[in-house]
Design a protein around this motif. Sequence first.
Motif, PDB file in Angstrom:
ATOM      1  N   VAL A  40      -3.962  -3.251   4.672  1.00 55.47           N
ATOM      2  CA  VAL A  40      -2.892  -3.596   3.526  1.00 55.47           C
ATOM      3  C   VAL A  40      -3.281  -2.723   2.274  1.00 55.47           C
ATOM      4  N   GLY A  41      -4.556  -2.271   2.076  1.00 51.74           N
ATOM      5  CA  GLY A  41      -5.288  -0.741   0.661  1.00 51.74           C
ATOM      6  C   GLY A  41      -4.888  -0.097   1.333  1.00 51.74           C
ATOM      7  N   VAL A  42      -4.772   0.513   2.509  1.00 52.12           N
ATOM      8  CA  VAL A  42      -3.655   2.128   3.211  1.00 52.12           C
ATOM      9  C   VAL A  42      -2.406   1.796   3.071  1.00 52.12           C
ATOM     10  N   ASN A  43      -1.874   1.020   3.540  1.00 56.61           N
ATOM     11  CA  ASN A  43      -0.100   0.690   3.219  1.00 56.61           C
ATOM     12  C   ASN A  43       0.050   0.651   1.506  1.00 56.61           C
ATOM     13  N   LEU A  44      -0.512  -0.103   0.538  1.00 54.12           N
ATOM     14  CA  LEU A  44      -0.578   0.054  -0.678  1.00 54.12           C
ATOM     15  C   LEU A  44      -0.452   1.070  -1.417  1.00 54.12           C
ATOM     16  N   TRP A  52       7.878   3.827   0.359  1.00 51.85           N
ATOM     17  CA  TRP A  52       8.749   3.190   0.857  1.00 51.85           C
ATOM     18  C   TRP A  52       7.894   3.036   1.701  1.00 51.85           C
ATOM     19  N   CYS A  53       8.153   1.193   1.784  1.00 51.32           N
ATOM     20  CA  CYS A  53       7.457  -0.021   2.184  1.00 51.32           C
ATOM     21  C   CYS A  53       8.058  -0.527   3.473  1.00 51.32           C
ATOM     22  N   LEU A  54       7.107  -0.441   4.534  1.00 48.52           N
ATOM     23  CA  LEU A  54       7.651  -1.496   5.963  1.00 48.52           C
ATOM     24  C   LEU A  54       7.839  -3.086   5.818  1.00 48.52           C
TER      25      LEU A  54
END
Length: 68
Positions: A40-44, A52-54
Amino acid sequence: MTWQLTRVIAGTFILISLALGSSASPWFQSAYWLWFTAFVGVNLLQSGVTRWCLMERLLRKAGFTAEA
């Protein structure tokens, strides 16, 4: 609205995975849950850099709009 909901979802995922992955927690299951916290942290971080956010895309497809 989607950016707010995205942050609420991310924060919830982080808190739940920390509760399940920290040995000091009464809900401890496995330290492997900390990998989900890192994911989650890497995606943030990625969404902050690339804008861009999935999760936002999935929320829009689910019917949540960008308007308040």
